[in-house]
Design an enzyme around this catalytic site. Structure first.
Site, PDB file in Angstrom:
ATOM      1  N   ASP A  83     -23.518 -36.075 -35.121  1.00 26.69           N
ATOM      2  CA  ASP A  83     -23.177 -34.790 -34.501  1.00 26.69           C
ATOM      3  C   ASP A  83     -23.555 -33.658 -35.464  1.00 26.69           C
ATOM      4  O   ASP A  83     -23.249 -33.722 -36.663  1.00 26.69           O
ATOM      5  CB  ASP A  83     -21.665 -34.789 -34.220  1.00 26.69           C
ATOM      6  CG  ASP A  83     -21.217 -33.624 -33.347  1.00 26.69           C
ATOM      7  OD1 ASP A  83     -22.043 -33.082 -32.595  1.00 26.69           O
ATOM      8  OD2 ASP A  83     -20.015 -33.276 -33.412  1.00 26.69           O
ATOM      9  N   ASP A 105     -29.296 -29.871 -35.479  1.00 29.53           N
ATOM     10  CA  ASP A 105     -28.834 -28.554 -35.028  1.00 29.53           C
ATOM     11  C   ASP A 105     -29.520 -27.477 -35.856  1.00 29.53           C
ATOM     12  O   ASP A 105     -28.961 -26.943 -36.813  1.00 29.53           O
ATOM     13  CB  ASP A 105     -27.309 -28.447 -35.128  1.00 29.53           C
ATOM     14  CG  ASP A 105     -26.815 -27.097 -34.589  1.00 29.53           C
ATOM     15  OD1 ASP A 105     -27.672 -26.276 -34.202  1.00 29.53           O
ATOM     16  OD2 ASP A 105     -25.600 -26.877 -34.553  1.00 29.53           O
ATOM     17  N   GLU A 142     -30.706 -28.127 -30.373  1.00 31.28           N
ATOM     18  CA  GLU A 142     -29.849 -27.063 -29.805  1.00 31.28           C
ATOM     19  C   GLU A 142     -30.604 -25.747 -29.816  1.00 31.28           C
ATOM     20  O   GLU A 142     -31.243 -25.385 -30.804  1.00 31.28           O
ATOM     21  CB  GLU A 142     -28.541 -26.925 -30.601  1.00 31.28           C
ATOM     22  CG  GLU A 142     -27.685 -25.744 -30.113  1.00 31.28           C
ATOM     23  CD  GLU A 142     -26.225 -25.789 -30.531  1.00 31.28           C
ATOM     24  OE1 GLU A 142     -25.698 -26.903 -30.781  1.00 31.28           O
ATOM     25  OE2 GLU A 142     -25.613 -24.706 -30.600  1.00 31.28           O
ATOM     26  N   HIS A 189     -16.542 -24.235 -30.339  1.00 37.35           N
ATOM     27  CA  HIS A 189     -15.807 -25.372 -30.895  1.00 37.35           C
ATOM     28  C   HIS A 189     -14.348 -24.996 -31.148  1.00 37.35           C
ATOM     29  O   HIS A 189     -14.030 -23.832 -31.368  1.00 37.35           O
ATOM     30  CB  HIS A 189     -16.431 -25.806 -32.228  1.00 37.35           C
ATOM     31  CG  HIS A 189     -17.772 -26.446 -32.067  1.00 37.35           C
ATOM     32  ND1 HIS A 189     -18.901 -26.006 -32.705  1.00 37.35           N
ATOM     33  CD2 HIS A 189     -18.173 -27.512 -31.327  1.00 37.35           C
ATOM     34  CE1 HIS A 189     -19.928 -26.766 -32.374  1.00 37.35           C
ATOM     35  NE2 HIS A 189     -19.516 -27.683 -31.537  1.00 37.35           N
ATOM     36  N   HIS A 223     -21.646 -28.775 -25.620  1.00 40.75           N
ATOM     37  CA  HIS A 223     -20.738 -28.852 -26.777  1.00 40.75           C
ATOM     38  C   HIS A 223     -19.500 -28.027 -26.452  1.00 40.75           C
ATOM     39  O   HIS A 223     -19.457 -27.294 -25.475  1.00 40.75           O
ATOM     40  CB  HIS A 223     -21.422 -28.287 -28.024  1.00 40.75           C
ATOM     41  CG  HIS A 223     -22.380 -29.251 -28.642  1.00 40.75           C
ATOM     42  ND1 HIS A 223     -22.186 -29.786 -29.893  1.00 40.75           N
ATOM     43  CD2 HIS A 223     -23.516 -29.809 -28.167  1.00 40.75           C
ATOM     44  CE1 HIS A 223     -23.183 -30.609 -30.169  1.00 40.75           C
ATOM     45  NE2 HIS A 223     -24.006 -30.642 -29.141  1.00 40.75           N
ATOM     46  N   ASN A 266     -19.498 -33.122 -25.182  1.00 40.35           N
ATOM     47  CA  ASN A 266     -18.859 -33.323 -26.487  1.00 40.35           C
ATOM     48  C   ASN A 266     -17.383 -32.935 -26.465  1.00 40.35           C
ATOM     49  O   ASN A 266     -17.040 -31.803 -26.107  1.00 40.35           O
ATOM     50  CB  ASN A 266     -19.552 -32.456 -27.540  1.00 40.35           C
ATOM     51  CG  ASN A 266     -20.880 -33.038 -27.977  1.00 40.35           C
ATOM     52  OD1 ASN A 266     -21.468 -33.848 -27.276  1.00 40.35           O
ATOM     53  ND2 ASN A 266     -21.337 -32.625 -29.144  1.00 40.35           N
ATOM     54  N   ASP A 268     -13.922 -33.263 -28.932  1.00 39.27           N
ATOM     55  CA  ASP A 268     -13.245 -33.633 -30.175  1.00 39.27           C
ATOM     56  C   ASP A 268     -11.823 -33.054 -30.207  1.00 39.27           C
ATOM     57  O   ASP A 268     -10.834 -33.758 -30.401  1.00 39.27           O
ATOM     58  CB  ASP A 268     -14.054 -33.112 -31.378  1.00 39.27           C
ATOM     59  CG  ASP A 268     -13.494 -33.593 -32.705  1.00 39.27           C
ATOM     60  OD1 ASP A 268     -12.595 -34.449 -32.710  1.00 39.27           O
ATOM     61  OD2 ASP A 268     -13.958 -33.122 -33.757  1.00 39.27           O
ATOM     62  N   THR A 269     -11.721 -31.747 -29.970  1.00 39.68           N
ATOM     63  CA  THR A 269     -10.435 -31.058 -30.102  1.00 39.68           C
ATOM     64  C   THR A 269      -9.323 -31.698 -29.263  1.00 39.68           C
ATOM     65  O   THR A 269      -8.194 -31.866 -29.748  1.00 39.68           O
ATOM     66  CB  THR A 269     -10.624 -29.570 -29.722  1.00 39.68           C
ATOM     67  OG1 THR A 269     -11.528 -28.992 -30.671  1.00 39.68           O
ATOM     68  CG2 THR A 269      -9.314 -28.818 -29.743  1.00 39.68           C
TER      69      THR A 269
HETATM   70  P1  13P Z   1     -14.535 -29.310 -28.981  1.00 46.49           P
HETATM   71  O1  13P Z   1     -14.078 -28.593 -30.191  1.00 46.49           O
HETATM   72  O2  13P Z   1     -14.425 -28.455 -27.746  1.00 46.49           O
HETATM   73  O3  13P Z   1     -13.868 -30.616 -28.774  1.00 46.49           O
HETATM   74  O4  13P Z   1     -16.099 -29.596 -29.139  1.00 46.49           O
HETATM   75  C1  13P Z   1     -16.539 -30.670 -29.922  1.00 46.49           C
HETATM   76  C2  13P Z   1     -18.012 -30.639 -30.149  1.00 46.49           C
HETATM   77  O5  13P Z   1     -18.760 -29.903 -29.555  1.00 46.49           O
HETATM   78  C3  13P Z   1     -18.520 -31.550 -31.184  1.00 46.49           C
HETATM   79  O6  13P Z   1     -19.878 -31.389 -31.410  1.00 46.49           O
HETATM   80  O1  G3H Z   2     -18.334 -29.846 -33.655  1.00 49.70           O
HETATM   81  C1  G3H Z   2     -17.736 -30.416 -34.486  1.00 49.70           C
HETATM   82  C2  G3H Z   2     -16.744 -31.491 -34.291  1.00 49.70           C
HETATM   83  O2  G3H Z   2     -15.581 -31.024 -33.699  1.00 49.70           O
HETATM   84  C3  G3H Z   2     -16.518 -32.190 -35.599  1.00 49.70           C
HETATM   85  O3  G3H Z   2     -15.865 -31.377 -36.486  1.00 49.70           O
HETATM   86  O4  G3H Z   2     -17.003 -31.224 -38.709  1.00 49.70           O
HETATM   87  O5  G3H Z   2     -14.539 -31.000 -38.506  1.00 49.70           O
HETATM   88  O6  G3H Z   2     -15.648 -33.221 -38.200  1.00 49.70           O
HETATM   89  P1  G3H Z   2     -15.767 -31.728 -38.079  1.00 49.70           P
HETATM   90 ZN    ZN Z   3     -20.594 -29.380 -31.171  1.00 49.38          ZN
END
Ligand code: 13P
Ligand code: G3H
Ligand code: ZN
Length: 337
Positions: A83, A105, A142, A189, A223, A266, A268-269
């Protein structure tokens, strides 16, 4: 089955008209949560690791946990994706280790914050495409920049400052040969995406549709696609957290994106929030506990529930059995010809 190329999963998703969630991992419990959700829903899987995740897990721990996933779930097609690779060197090290997909990226400079020029972006992405495709590894690029900086990737602001220009997107794909393209349509993000409930106008879906119409063969990536659900915010705050009111990307907007060429989403959060809420709950309700399994198990369950819900909503549930693995070597041959 061995790890598969992301190109294969996204081509299948395009054929089937569905999207595939790409979930970030840093540790064993997060990988287990995704794999449990995938086996329960029979979903193809994209597991992604940021540079931070690779450093946190010393690379090799994470890699071998992924190999464990392929051994425990041999019937599920799994992609291991870098990522937000910030440089050719980062992407190269991922490819050398066995990642089957990388994101270069180049929309940002190597610091992951400063928007770059189109020429720089094309140059570094093209370089990654050359070395990745020679090994059958997929490349995501991207164009345009996401907002938000709280997790270290993004140009800051509200995500509306560096939206993708469809003409540039077409030129970028032509000049780089990427398999998948992340576009900026107003997402960012982290947890603080929108300060009020998004309406149908908040995300620039018309831009997405224009890009898809002009690049029907390129898989689009969204993303910053966490939905930041209110129930997860409430659990965190109920047990001592201090999240400010916030809104994320509604799942229905993602589904509209999927109808218009979005194949990778994507997230993560939302998973971070699920884990944090579950751990806070145990700490608040049973402060006498000190065995990490007492809070890591509920944390893993909470993340599994989020992944499962997204897999169903994105349409990838039930698709795993339809995918017969094609090796990266075969992809390398196909890219060559
Ligand atoms: P979120 O922070 O919305 O989960 O996005 C994660 C992401 O885009 C990781 O590349
Ligand atoms: O876009 C990023 C992801 O949420 C990962 O975040 O770099 O804190 O692991 P990180
Ligand atoms: Zn991202």
């Amino acid at each position: 089955m061995p790890l598969v190329s992301m190109r294969q999963l996204l081509d299948e998703a395009a054929k089937g008209g569905y999207g595939v969630g790409a979930f970030n991992v840093n540790n064993m419990e997060q990988i287990q949560a995704i794999m449990e959700a995938a086996t329960e829903t029979q979903s193809p899987v994209i597991v992604q690791a940021s540079r931070g995740a690779r450093s946190y897990s010393q690379d090799r721990f994470l890699y071998h946990l992924m190999i464990a996933a392929t051994e425990i779930y041999p019937e599920l097609p799994i992609v291991l994706h870098q990522d937000h690779g910030n440089s050719v060197a980062t992407c190269k090290s991922a490819i050398d280790m066995g990642f089957t997909s990388v994101m270069m990226d180049g929309s940002l400079m190597e610091d992951g914050k400063t928007p770059s020029s189109f020429e720089y972006n094309v140059k570094v992405t093209r370089e990654v495409v050359e070395l990745a495709h020679a090994k059958g590894v997929t490349v995501e690029g991207e164009i345009g920049c996401l907002g938000g900086i709280e997790d270290g990737h993004g140009a800051g602001g509200d995500g509306l400052e560096h939206l993708t220009d469809p003409d540039q997107a077409v030129e970028f794909v032509k000049q780089t040969g990427v398999d998948a393209l992340a576009i900026a349509i107003g997402t960012s993000h982290g947890a603080y995406k929108f300060s009020s409930k998004p309406t149908g106008e908040t995300l620039k879906m018309e831009t997405l549709i224009q890009i898809h119409n002009r690049l029907p063969g390129t898989h689009l990536v969204m993303h910053g696609s966490s939905s930041v659900p209110k129930d997860l915010q409430d659990i965190i705050n109920q047990y001592g957290g201090k999240l400010k009111p916030t809104w994320g990307v509604p799942v229905e907007e993602i589904q509209l994106g999927i109808k218009n060429g979005v194949r990778k989403i994507n997230v993560d959060t939302d998973n971070r929030m699920a884990i944090t809420g579950a751990i806070r709950k145990v700490f608040a309700e049973a402060p006498e506990k000190f065995d990490p399994r007492d809070y890591l198990k509920p944390a893993r369950d909470a993340m599994r529930a989020v992944c499962k819900a997204r897999m169903v909503a994105f349409g990838q549930a039930g698709q795993a059995g339809k995918i017969k693995p094609v090796s990266c070597r075969e992809y390398a041959r196909a890219y060559q010809s």
